[in-house]
Enzyme design. Sequence first.
Site, PDB file in Angstrom:
ATOM      1  N   HIS A  33       5.780   1.196   7.106  1.00 30.59           N
ATOM      2  CA  HIS A  33       4.928   0.620   6.072  1.00 30.59           C
ATOM      3  C   HIS A  33       3.678   1.473   5.887  1.00 30.59           C
ATOM      4  O   HIS A  33       2.875   1.605   6.820  1.00 30.59           O
ATOM      5  CB  HIS A  33       4.539  -0.812   6.458  1.00 30.59           C
TER       6      HIS A  33
ATOM      7  N   CYS B  32       1.131   0.750   4.236  1.00 28.04           N
ATOM      8  CA  CYS B  32      -0.084  -0.063   4.330  1.00 28.04           C
ATOM      9  C   CYS B  32      -0.595  -0.107   5.771  1.00 28.04           C
ATOM     10  O   CYS B  32      -1.777  -0.334   6.003  1.00 28.04           O
ATOM     11  CB  CYS B  32       0.151  -1.480   3.788  1.00 28.04           C
TER      12      CYS B  32
ATOM     13  N   GLN C  58       8.846  -7.415   4.105  1.00 26.71           N
ATOM     14  CA  GLN C  58      10.133  -7.059   4.687  1.00 26.71           C
ATOM     15  C   GLN C  58      10.917  -8.284   5.150  1.00 26.71           C
ATOM     16  O   GLN C  58      12.145  -8.336   5.000  1.00 26.71           O
ATOM     17  CB  GLN C  58       9.919  -6.091   5.846  1.00 26.71           C
TER      18      GLN C  58
ATOM     19  N   CYS D 271       4.869  -3.102  -0.794  1.00 28.17           N
ATOM     20  CA  CYS D 271       4.285  -4.240  -0.095  1.00 28.17           C
ATOM     21  C   CYS D 271       3.521  -5.102  -1.101  1.00 28.17           C
ATOM     22  O   CYS D 271       2.699  -4.597  -1.856  1.00 28.17           O
ATOM     23  CB  CYS D 271       3.352  -3.718   0.989  1.00 28.17           C
ATOM     24  N   GLU D 272       3.821  -6.377  -1.112  1.00 26.72           N
ATOM     25  CA  GLU D 272       3.163  -7.265  -2.076  1.00 26.72           C
ATOM     26  C   GLU D 272       1.702  -7.528  -1.730  1.00 26.72           C
ATOM     27  O   GLU D 272       0.963  -8.051  -2.546  1.00 26.72           O
ATOM     28  CB  GLU D 272       3.932  -8.577  -2.217  1.00 26.72           C
ATOM     29  N   HIS D 273       1.273  -7.153  -0.546  1.00 25.95           N
ATOM     30  CA  HIS D 273      -0.122  -7.379  -0.152  1.00 25.95           C
ATOM     31  C   HIS D 273      -1.051  -6.238  -0.567  1.00 25.95           C
ATOM     32  O   HIS D 273      -2.215  -6.475  -0.875  1.00 25.95           O
ATOM     33  CB  HIS D 273      -0.224  -7.581   1.363  1.00 25.95           C
ATOM     34  N   HIS D 274      -0.534  -4.986  -0.532  1.00 25.56           N
ATOM     35  CA  HIS D 274      -1.403  -3.834  -0.825  1.00 25.56           C
ATOM     36  C   HIS D 274      -0.840  -2.920  -1.916  1.00 25.56           C
ATOM     37  O   HIS D 274      -1.469  -1.938  -2.273  1.00 25.56           O
ATOM     38  CB  HIS D 274      -1.614  -3.003   0.447  1.00 25.56           C
TER      39      HIS D 274
END
Length: 182
Positions: free
Chosen positions: A140, A142, A112, A71-74
Site C-alpha cells: 500500500h 499510503c 483490501q 485506497c479509498e482513504h488516501h
Amino acid sequence: MKEHFKKLIEGIGEDVNRAGLKDTPERAASAFKFLTHGYEQSIEHIVNGALFPSDNDEMIIVKDIELYSLCEHHLLPFIGKCHVAYIPNGKIIGLSKIARIVDMYARRLQVQEKLTKEIAETTFNIIGALGVGVIIEAKHLCMMMRGVEKQNSIMTTSVMLGSFRKDRRTRAEFLSLVNKTI
C-alpha cells in the site's frame, strides 16, 4: 473532473499554465477515470455467459492475478496479487472471467479487506460453487509514501466460504498450493 484536478494543482501552489502542467488536468482526469472504471462494469457483462457444465469436483485455482487499486482513504495505489480458488458444483467459469472479476472490484476505490470479500462472494454466488477461497497480498503506497513510511510491509487478507471455511483439509490444500512454486 478536469477542473477539479486543475484546482488541486493550483491548491498546492503550482501554475497550471506552465509547459509541464498545461495538459495535466486533462491527463489526470483521464487516468483517474481509467483507474476507477470498475464502477462502470457489471458482473453479468463480465461473465457474459461463460459458465460451463462440468463434473469436476476438485479444486480449481487461479494464482498470482496482479491487481491495482486505489485506497479509498488516501486515493493512493495499492498493488499486489490475488489467488482465487473454488470447488465446482456442476459448473465451471471461463478462466479469464476470474481475473476480470478481480479487476472489476479492484478498479474501484477500495480497502483490501472489502476487495477480498467482494471477489469471494461474487465468485461463490456466480458459479454456485461448493466453496471459494480468496487471498490478496498487497503493498500500500499510503503506508509506503506517507504515514509510517514502511517500504517492505505486505498486507495479506483472506476470505474462505463454503467448504473452504468448513473443512480444514480444503483450506490447507488451498494454502499449500498457493505457496507452492512451479
